[in-house]
Design an enzyme around this catalytic site. Structure first.
Site, mmCIF file in Angstrom:
data_model
loop_
_atom_site.group_PDB
_atom_site.id
_atom_site.type_symbol
_atom_site.label_atom_id
_atom_site.label_comp_id
_atom_site.label_asym_id
_atom_site.label_seq_id
_atom_site.Cartn_x
_atom_site.Cartn_y
_atom_site.Cartn_z
ATOM 1 C CE1 TYR A 73 42.372 46.848 36.885
ATOM 2 C CE2 TYR A 73 40.837 48.203 35.678
ATOM 3 C CZ TYR A 73 42.024 47.500 35.735
ATOM 4 O OH TYR A 73 42.849 47.452 34.633
ATOM 5 C CG HIS A 74 34.361 46.863 39.998
ATOM 6 N ND1 HIS A 74 33.617 46.925 38.828
ATOM 7 C CD2 HIS A 74 34.964 48.070 40.115
ATOM 8 C CE1 HIS A 74 33.772 48.125 38.274
ATOM 9 N NE2 HIS A 74 34.582 48.830 39.035
ATOM 10 N N PRO A 75 36.746 43.893 43.222
ATOM 11 C CG PRO A 75 38.726 43.938 44.469
ATOM 12 C CD PRO A 75 38.078 44.514 43.237
#
Length: 543
Positions: free
Chosen positions: A469-471
């Site tokens: 969840y770290h674009p």
């Protein structure tokens, strides 16, 4: 909508937008508008830390993105939730507060011609931004707005995890955001008084009483208006009305690593040929918009627990109600835990310069079926790859550019990444095999100990890797042909337009992204208002 002209228009009330709204509106001479696509953060489960798994999958609070078929992951599409609510992803994330390693930021400075972004220049903003609820040290701040504490819910599985770090030689740290940034530790979390301290709670809401700050939520942003090479304003729809707002000074795009490049491209800013293919008139040719997409890949291991502990009984409706009532009355107990209270930063081999893997440890197991979470008598260990070599891209959907963009991370396309994730599995299994886990450790439920050889593990990884969840990195800073912004967040070739969010990172940092984004936004406010940057702080690591 009494006033249709503002000095600053901020697009996106996420981690960066909330910081900027507070900082810019603190100057009473500045009229500030902040626009958010999602609703207000009224859900009780947003503010209850243990409600994290309920809110991050709530379609009403989420952009609900999916990637294209990832060819490095068996052509699977990967669910990629992003916050669509006031507070953005800081309202639905797991609340882990991590700053990143000194070498991450020094790498930005040296490799991308960004000397202003060395770690010593970033550290004072981390310190100034936090209200740390632990012991005072030179590394920690006590006067900022963001509530940060070291997680401390008592569970013997957390203790076993930390002891296993020492037994395995993977190390132990008393503060991963301090002088010892490697090893296993109780993690810092953005929780204050038993509640999630989102960017909205910390920064936006305290400023909303100011007459010069306006928040409009549930606003569907259509495009940034350009007058020649100057950003003039924003067009959006709200309650069925199409509205144009002018920005006297600047438009500041804080939509995140997926939505910021999307909106730039919808506004005619991006790769010229791609825009033409979507029937969008190119205004500024910036080939780097949407490119360089990076993320932390994740594999989750889950083990049966031989002992039944309090978290394992939370499926029981009575226990769930009891925990909820206790939290509402006292702000404490199981519901005040963000679950992932322990973790670590480790090296998978001796060749890496600094930690290349991150643990998040939870004292329960779970399955998700039809959107519902079932807690199991187990414990979970997520392992994230910190610095992938594979990069992807964001593109508009040619059939309808206003729909969800086409997202392709290209996970594991570089063989280096898959080899490193194999090492991640070996390290995690070695950790759990230590004596500290003997009284708790049952069978490996996921992925299962049938995957033993390197090739078997590679096949398993391709079938099971998910996003952490770290674009990031899709509008990166720099001064080469593929850079989108300069070191002060200004979009190249356009006056009065900045991008301030995870998209401008030139390379992903070795940590969760919420704290770095808020640090970056605080620096951006000083750049925007012409204030001097905080004096550099030079503190040495003990390792």
């Amino acid at each position: 909508m009494k006033n249709r002209d503002y000095d600053f228009i901020i697009i996106g009330a996420g981690s960066a937008g909330c910081v900027l709204a507070n900082e810019l509106s603190a100057d009473a001479s500045c009229k500030v508008l902040i626009l958010e696509a999602g609703p207000m953060d009224r859900s009780l489960f947003i503010h209850m830390p243990a409600g994290v798994y309920r809110v991050f999958r709530d379609p009403a609070l989420n952009w609900n993105y999916f990637t294209a078929n990832e060819d490095g992951l068996c052509d699977r599409t990967i669910y990629t939730p992003r916050g669509r609510v006031v507070g953005g992803s800081s309202s639905i994330n797991s609340m882990v507060y991590m700053r990143g390693h000194r070498l991450d930021y020094d790498g930005w400075a040296e490799e991308f011609n960004l000397p202003e972004w060395s770690f010593n220049n970033c550290l004072p903003y981390f310190i100034a931004g936090e209200h740390y609820q632990g012991d005072a040290t030179e590394w920690r701040g006590k006067t900022g707005r963001l509530g940060v504490k070291q997680a401390n819910y008592p569970d013997p599985l957390y203790d076993a995890f930390l002891a296993a770090g020492e037994q395995s030689g993977q190390g132990r740290s008393d503060d991963l955001n301090g002088a010892n940034p490697e090893g296993l530790s109780r993690l810092d979390c953005t929780v204050m008084n038993g509640k999630r301290c989102s960017a909205a709670t910390a920064h936006l809401k305290p400023a909303l009483s100011r007459p010069n700050l306006t928040l409009i939520h549930s606003a569907d942003i259509q495009q940034i208006l350009l007058n020649g090479n100057k950003a003039q304003g924003v067009v959006f729809t709200h309650r069925g009305e199409r509205i144009t707002i002018n920005a006297g000074r600047e438009v500041i795009l804080c939509g995140g690593a997926i939505n910021s490049p999307k909106l730039l491209m919808l506004s005619g800013i991006g790769p010229e040929n791609d825009l033409k293919g979507c029937n969008i008139k190119p205004r500024i040719h910036l080939p780097g918009v949407g490119q360089n997409l990076q993320d932390h890949a994740k594999i989750r291991l889950q083990f049966e627990s031989k002992k039944r502990l309090p978290f394992h009984s939370i499926n029981n409706p009575f226990n769930k109600l009891k925990a909820g009532i206790n939290w509402m009355l006292t702000g404490s107990g199981m519901a005040a835990s963000n679950i992932w209270e322990a973790g670590g930063l480790i090296r998978s081999n001796s060749d890496v310069t600094h930690s290349n893997l991150q643990y998040h440890f939870g004292p329960l197991g779970f399955t998700i079926s039809n959107g519902k979470i079932k807690v199991e008598q187990a414990f979970s260990l997520n392992v994230d790859q910190m610095r992938p070599k594979s990069t992807g891209e964001i593109k508009l959907n040619p059939s309808d550019p206003y729909k969800s963009p086409m997202i392709n991370f290209r996970y594991m396309n570089d063989p280096y990444d898959l080899n490193e994730m194999v090492e991640a599995v070996y390290m995690a299994r070695d950790l759990v095999s230590q004596q500290a886990f003997d009284e708790f450790r049952g069978a490996e439920m996921k992925p299962g100990d049938q995957f033993k050889s390197e090739e078997e593990i590679k096949d398993m990884l391709r079938a099971n890797i998910e996003t952490a969840y770290h674009p990031s990195c899709t509008c990166r800073m720099g001064y080469d042909d593929d850079a989108v912004t300069d070191s002060e967040f200004r979009v190249h070739g356009i006056e009065g337009l900045r991008v301030v969010d995870a998209s401008v990172m030139p390379r992903i940092v070795s940590a969760n992204l919420n704290a770095p984004i808020q640090m970056m936004a605080a620096r951006a406010a000083d750049f925007i208002l012409g204030r001097p940057q905080l004096d550099p702080v030079n503190l040495e690591y003990s390792t």
